[in-house]
Design a protein around this motif. Structure first.
Motif, PDB file in Angstrom:
ATOM      1  N   ARG A   1       1.569  -8.662   3.773  1.00  0.00           N
ATOM      2  CA  ARG A   1       2.419  -9.854   3.852  1.00  0.00           C
ATOM      3  C   ARG A   1       3.884  -9.498   3.648  1.00  0.00           C
ATOM      4  N   ARG A   2       4.150  -8.551   2.751  1.00  0.00           N
ATOM      5  CA  ARG A   2       5.546  -8.229   2.448  1.00  0.00           C
ATOM      6  C   ARG A   2       6.198  -7.389   3.544  1.00  0.00           C
ATOM      7  N   LEU A   3       5.476  -6.417   4.103  1.00  0.00           N
ATOM      8  CA  LEU A   3       6.080  -5.520   5.089  1.00  0.00           C
ATOM      9  C   LEU A   3       5.801  -5.930   6.524  1.00  0.00           C
ATOM     10  N   THR A   4       4.777  -6.738   6.750  1.00  0.00           N
ATOM     11  CA  THR A   4       4.268  -7.121   8.076  1.00  0.00           C
ATOM     12  C   THR A   4       3.637  -5.909   8.765  1.00  0.00           C
ATOM     13  N   GLN A   5       2.838  -6.175   9.765  1.00  0.00           N
ATOM     14  CA  GLN A   5       2.158  -5.094  10.463  1.00  0.00           C
ATOM     15  C   GLN A   5       3.152  -4.157  11.147  1.00  0.00           C
ATOM     16  N   GLU A   6       4.209  -4.723  11.708  1.00  0.00           N
ATOM     17  CA  GLU A   6       5.217  -3.893  12.370  1.00  0.00           C
ATOM     18  C   GLU A   6       5.914  -2.983  11.358  1.00  0.00           C
ATOM     19  N   GLY A   7       6.236  -3.513  10.190  1.00  0.00           N
ATOM     20  CA  GLY A   7       6.892  -2.696   9.178  1.00  0.00           C
ATOM     21  C   GLY A   7       6.006  -1.581   8.650  1.00  0.00           C
ATOM     22  N   LEU A   8       4.712  -1.839   8.578  1.00  0.00           N
ATOM     23  CA  LEU A   8       3.803  -0.821   8.069  1.00  0.00           C
ATOM     24  C   LEU A   8       3.718   0.386   8.989  1.00  0.00           C
ATOM     25  N   TYR A   9       3.960   0.186  10.277  1.00  0.00           N
ATOM     26  CA  TYR A   9       3.858   1.315  11.199  1.00  0.00           C
ATOM     27  C   TYR A   9       4.949   2.350  10.978  1.00  0.00           C
ATOM     28  N   ALA A  10       5.977   2.008  10.214  1.00  0.00           N
ATOM     29  CA  ALA A  10       6.977   3.018   9.839  1.00  0.00           C
ATOM     30  C   ALA A  10       6.367   4.077   8.918  1.00  0.00           C
ATOM     31  N   TYR A  11       5.201   3.747   8.325  1.00  0.00           N
ATOM     32  CA  TYR A  11       4.528   4.658   7.404  1.00  0.00           C
ATOM     33  C   TYR A  11       3.256   5.243   8.023  1.00  0.00           C
ATOM     34  N   ALA A  12       3.209   5.316   9.339  1.00  0.00           N
ATOM     35  CA  ALA A  12       1.982   5.727  10.015  1.00  0.00           C
ATOM     36  C   ALA A  12       1.618   7.187   9.758  1.00  0.00           C
TER      37      ALA A  12
ATOM     38  N   THR B   1      -2.152   1.450  -5.291  1.00  0.00           N
ATOM     39  CA  THR B   1      -2.625   1.044  -3.965  1.00  0.00           C
ATOM     40  C   THR B   1      -1.528   1.216  -2.922  1.00  0.00           C
ATOM     41  N   VAL B   2      -0.319   0.767  -3.238  1.00  0.00           N
ATOM     42  CA  VAL B   2       0.798   0.875  -2.299  1.00  0.00           C
ATOM     43  C   VAL B   2       1.162   2.337  -2.079  1.00  0.00           C
ATOM     44  N   THR B   3       1.175   3.128  -3.142  1.00  0.00           N
ATOM     45  CA  THR B   3       1.458   4.565  -2.998  1.00  0.00           C
ATOM     46  C   THR B   3       0.513   5.196  -1.988  1.00  0.00           C
ATOM     47  N   THR B   4      -0.757   4.851  -2.100  1.00  0.00           N
ATOM     48  CA  THR B   4      -1.770   5.446  -1.230  1.00  0.00           C
ATOM     49  C   THR B   4      -1.675   4.905   0.187  1.00  0.00           C
ATOM     50  N   TYR B   5      -1.512   3.595   0.314  1.00  0.00           N
ATOM     51  CA  TYR B   5      -1.502   2.983   1.648  1.00  0.00           C
ATOM     52  C   TYR B   5      -0.268   3.392   2.447  1.00  0.00           C
ATOM     53  N   LEU B   6       0.816   3.742   1.766  1.00  0.00           N
ATOM     54  CA  LEU B   6       2.046   4.128   2.469  1.00  0.00           C
ATOM     55  C   LEU B   6       2.175   5.642   2.650  1.00  0.00           C
ATOM     56  N   GLY B   7       1.105   6.379   2.380  1.00  0.00           N
ATOM     57  CA  GLY B   7       1.067   7.776   2.793  1.00  0.00           C
ATOM     58  C   GLY B   7       1.419   8.816   1.765  1.00  0.00           C
ATOM     59  N   ALA B   8       1.543   8.415   0.473  1.00  0.00           N
ATOM     60  CA  ALA B   8       1.858   9.401  -0.555  1.00  0.00           C
ATOM     61  C   ALA B   8       0.753   9.528  -1.596  1.00  0.00           C
ATOM     62  N   GLY B   9      -0.198   8.604  -1.605  1.00  0.00           N
ATOM     63  CA  GLY B   9      -1.192   8.575  -2.667  1.00  0.00           C
ATOM     64  C   GLY B   9      -2.334   9.561  -2.531  1.00  0.00           C
ATOM     65  N   TRP B  10      -2.451  10.235  -1.387  1.00  0.00           N
ATOM     66  CA  TRP B  10      -3.491  11.264  -1.303  1.00  0.00           C
ATOM     67  C   TRP B  10      -3.232  12.355  -2.353  1.00  0.00           C
ATOM     68  N   LEU B  11      -1.970  12.502  -2.757  1.00  0.00           N
ATOM     69  CA  LEU B  11      -1.631  13.457  -3.805  1.00  0.00           C
ATOM     70  C   LEU B  11      -2.293  13.080  -5.133  1.00  0.00           C
ATOM     71  N   LEU B  12      -2.347  11.786  -5.420  1.00  0.00           N
ATOM     72  CA  LEU B  12      -2.962  11.335  -6.665  1.00  0.00           C
ATOM     73  C   LEU B  12      -4.463  11.606  -6.664  1.00  0.00           C
TER      74      LEU B  12
END
Length: 292
Positions: A19-30, A136-147
């Protein structure tokens, strides 16, 4: 703690992020942060290496004007940051990371996400839920695999970073993987982390096989048909505990409606009970084949 005890909060966090980033905004973190960008060798200078990794995570989380300064001190927790500060952000890491350098990226990823969430004005009430949101956000935006990769166990020691269980980290990572068609499997150095990812992925795939989705198995479809019949014959009858859907009585000539979560963004979808149909989620725009 293991398993999926925080799954409701995790799913709420995924919805809130969409809701906060929208689907289009999330693709910046693909694309996730690359392992080479956050690698930390024992021979690297401690402070210069920490600054380099922090800069890579700032880029990954799309914080172009954020300068992160990393320090080390004795503390109870793994790390801390004051997100209200700026334009420079001071992250303090536990002194143990002076010798456990391979996990500096994991600790920094969580703390820098706090900075991002502050800028997005996205928060959950209560410390526990807000930390689950951050993981959750860390992981969903591509950095949380480190955790998740920082989760390790052997005969003499055990380590886990973050507030999510390893399996919940795996679940969010799998949700991201399915959304962006990205396979994180080759990045794991921790066998325990990889196993937790496979368990989380199995749970995420199960979300795609729940009725009223047409991919649901026979048992799920049979239970759904039984609950649907009761909803029509006895309006307001609750479904069995644990069912991933609910029915709402019709109003006058309106048919009974079924409410169920989108398997991508976890938002609740509400549609009439009318048999087979194609449904588009209003939040993430995923098209779902349903048999209501």
């Amino acid at each position: 703690m293991r398993g999926f005890p925080h799954l409701d909060t995790v799913r709420a966090a995924i919805t809130a992020l969409h809701r906060r980033l929208t689907q289009e905004g999330l693709y910046a973190y693909a694309s996730s942060v690359a392992p080479a960008d956050v690698a930390f060798a024992d021979g690297d200078d401690l402070h210069l290496g920490a600054q380099r990794v922090a800069h890579a995570l700032v880029r990954q989380l799309r914080l172009p004007d954020a300068r992160v300064i990393v320090g080390f001190r004795e503390m109870q927790h793994a790390a801390s940051v004051e997100p209200a500060a700026g334009p420079e952000y001071f992250v303090e890491l536990n002194d143990r990371f002076r010798t456990h350098r391979r996990d500096i990226g994991a600790a920094l990823a969580h703390e820098i996400t706090h900075v991002l969430l502050h800028r997005l004005d996205l928060a959950f009430p209560g410390t526990r839920d807000n930390e689950i949101l951050t993981d959750t956000v860390t992981t969903y935006l591509g950095a949380g695999w480190l955790l998740l990769d920082a989760f390790r166990q052997d005969a003499l020691s055990s380590q886990k970073l973050g507030y999510l269980t390893p399996e919940e980290f795996g679940y969010v990572l799998a949700k991201r993987s399915l959304a962006f068609d990205e396979d994180p499997s080759p990045w794991f150095t921790s066998p325990q982390g990889y196993r937790a990812y496979t368990e989380g992925r199995a749970r995420a795939l199960l979300d795609r096989r729940q009725p009223p989705l047409t991919a649901a198995g026979w048992a799920g479809r049979h239970r759904y048909a039984k609950d649907r019949r009761h909803a029509r014959e006895q309006p307001g009858t609750p479904v069995a505990p644990g069912a991933p859907y609910a029915f709402e009585p019709g109003d006058g000539s309106a048919p009974v409606r079924v409410v169920f979560p989108c398997p991508t963004c976890c938002q609740r979808i509400r549609v009439p009970v009318r048999g087979r149909m194609r449904v588009r989620c209003g939040l993430c725009r995923t098209v779902l084949e349903c048999d209501t």
